[in-house]
Design an enzyme around this catalytic site. Structure first.
Site, mmCIF file in Angstrom:
data_model
loop_
_atom_site.group_PDB
_atom_site.id
_atom_site.type_symbol
_atom_site.label_atom_id
_atom_site.label_comp_id
_atom_site.label_asym_id
_atom_site.label_seq_id
_atom_site.Cartn_x
_atom_site.Cartn_y
_atom_site.Cartn_z
ATOM 1 N N ARG A 56 -7.720 0.822 -1.212
ATOM 2 C CA ARG A 56 -8.350 -0.422 -0.554
ATOM 3 C C ARG A 56 -8.870 0.174 0.853
ATOM 4 N NH1 ARG A 56 -4.659 -1.962 -3.800
ATOM 5 N NH2 ARG A 56 -3.773 -0.116 -3.371
ATOM 6 N N THR A 57 -8.261 0.978 1.571
ATOM 7 C CA THR A 57 -8.722 1.045 2.890
ATOM 8 C C THR A 57 -10.339 1.876 2.790
ATOM 9 O OG1 THR A 57 -6.585 1.234 3.694
ATOM 10 C CG2 THR A 57 -8.289 2.011 5.137
ATOM 11 N N LYS A 85 -8.004 25.299 5.089
ATOM 12 C CA LYS A 85 -8.150 26.678 5.293
ATOM 13 C C LYS A 85 -7.681 26.730 6.673
ATOM 14 C CE LYS A 85 -12.792 26.347 3.907
ATOM 15 N NZ LYS A 85 -13.903 26.423 3.697
ATOM 16 N N ARG A 106 -7.853 8.996 7.500
ATOM 17 C CA ARG A 106 -6.687 8.884 7.201
ATOM 18 C C ARG A 106 -6.002 10.095 6.834
ATOM 19 N NH1 ARG A 106 -3.893 4.996 2.504
ATOM 20 N NH2 ARG A 106 -4.539 3.529 4.315
ATOM 21 N N HIS A 134 -1.641 1.825 11.496
ATOM 22 C CA HIS A 134 -2.539 1.306 10.627
ATOM 23 C C HIS A 134 -3.244 0.236 11.006
ATOM 24 C CE1 HIS A 134 -5.006 0.985 6.870
ATOM 25 N NE2 HIS A 134 -4.124 0.864 5.809
HETATM 26 N N1 CP Z 1 -3.049 -1.336 2.189
HETATM 27 C C1 CP Z 1 -3.434 -0.056 1.986
HETATM 28 O O1 CP Z 1 -3.558 0.659 3.014
HETATM 29 O O2 CP Z 1 -3.813 0.389 0.884
HETATM 30 P P1 CP Z 1 -4.503 1.568 0.319
HETATM 31 O O3 CP Z 1 -3.362 2.640 0.683
HETATM 32 O O4 CP Z 1 -4.943 1.459 -1.046
HETATM 33 O O5 CP Z 1 -5.892 2.085 1.335
#
Ligand code: CP
Length: 305
Positions: A56-57, A85, A106, A134
């Protein structure tokens, strides 16, 4: 009014005027989406760096940039980047920040987002730093709560599941601290209770909360935010196996209830698929809301509106 920050690493940075502006802009972005997008960010490049799995993100950030006419460069998986590396996050930011106009990342390590932002020459957005924060998920959660319930102030919010490792519930609780007269119910096994950093924040802000093991406590709330037990955060896998099926919400339990059911997804059994057909099941609408909210953030951080 411009946002009060250049980089977004934590929901604790956000002011009420920021969330008001983001929610209002996201609602405008929904109208842009109905027309198929626009060229607001034409000529701009988003670097989308995902060193932990995501559906999603990552895809909603990339969709958001493309719907605004911008372009995306991406890296996925530490093993396919120079982090493998031994390159530091800081050096990666200095380099990628010379290619792109804005970066989202991320990364599995808590604190990596702050380290990245401390040197990033262009706006930086945390897309999840291990068990840390998040913030864009919390913003789309906030947008969803407002859309589903028509308000945020005064709501009774229950959160259930892995409250210890679930970064989304930490980020969202801090963000909801900007609103008035909220009450929280935290539902978890004793091994996965909300950490002190969150409960201390609530005490400091005189926001009431209760803690319980019983999922039934969430059914009388306005919002029940379910979460997955975070397998990837457990040092002891047998502990994960013991706790993973602790809660399972199904349609029978929700019969006659008005509670809005949310989940950041992915789910792995804590919400039965028979819940999906209920009007109060908001989690797929919640995931969809990631696009207009991230469009709003990209446009605002790039000062295009
Ligand atoms: N909700 C969420 O962060 O989903 P993903 O891990 O798929 O990005």
């Amino acid at each position: 009014m411009p946002l009060s920050f250049k980089h977004l690493t934590s929901t604790k940075q956000l002011l009420r005027r920021d969330t008001d502006a983001i929610l209002q802009t996201a609602a405008e972005m929904e109208k842009v989406l109905l027309k198929g997008g626009n060229d607001l960010l034409a000529g701009k490049i988003l670097a989308s760096l995902f060193y932990e799995p995501s559906t999603r993100t990552r895809l909603s950030f990339e969709t958001a940039m493309r719907r605004l006419g911008g372009e995306v460069i991406s890296a996925e998986g530490i093993q396919f980047s120079s982090l493998y590396k031994g390159e530091t996050v800081e050096d990666t930011m200095k380099v990628v920040g010379s290619y792109a106009d804005i970066i989202t990342m991320r990364h599995p390590e808590q604190g990596s987002a702050d380290r990245a932002a401390s040197v990033c020459p262009v706006p930086f957005i945390n897309a999840g730093d291990g068990p840390g924060q998040h913030p864009t998920q919390a913003l789309l959660d906030l947008f969803t709560i407002h859309k589903e319930r028509g308000t945020i102030d005064g709501l009774k919010i229950a959160m259930a599941g892995d409250l210890r490792y679930g970064r989304t519930v930490h980020s969202l609780t801090f963000l909801l601290g900007l609103y008035k007269n909220l009450r929280f119910t935290f539902i978890s096994p004793k091994e996965l209770t909300m950490p002190d950093k969150v409960t201390t924040f609530l005490k400091e802000h005189d926001i009431p909360y209760e803690e319980t093991h019983a999922l039934s406590a969430g059914l009388v709330s306005d919002v029940l935010y379910m979460t997955r037990v975070q397998e990837e955060r457990f040092a002891d896998h047998s502990e994960y196996e013991r706790l993973k099926d602790m809660y399972r919400l199904d349609a029978k339990m929700l019969k006659g209830k008005e509670v809005t059911v949310m989940h950041p997804l992915p789910r792995v059994g804590e919400i039965a698929t028979d819940v999906d057909a209920l009007k109060t099941a908001a989690y797929f609408r919640q995931a969809k809301n990631g696009v207009p909210v991230r469009m709003a953030l990209l446009a605002m951080l790039l000062q295009a509106i």
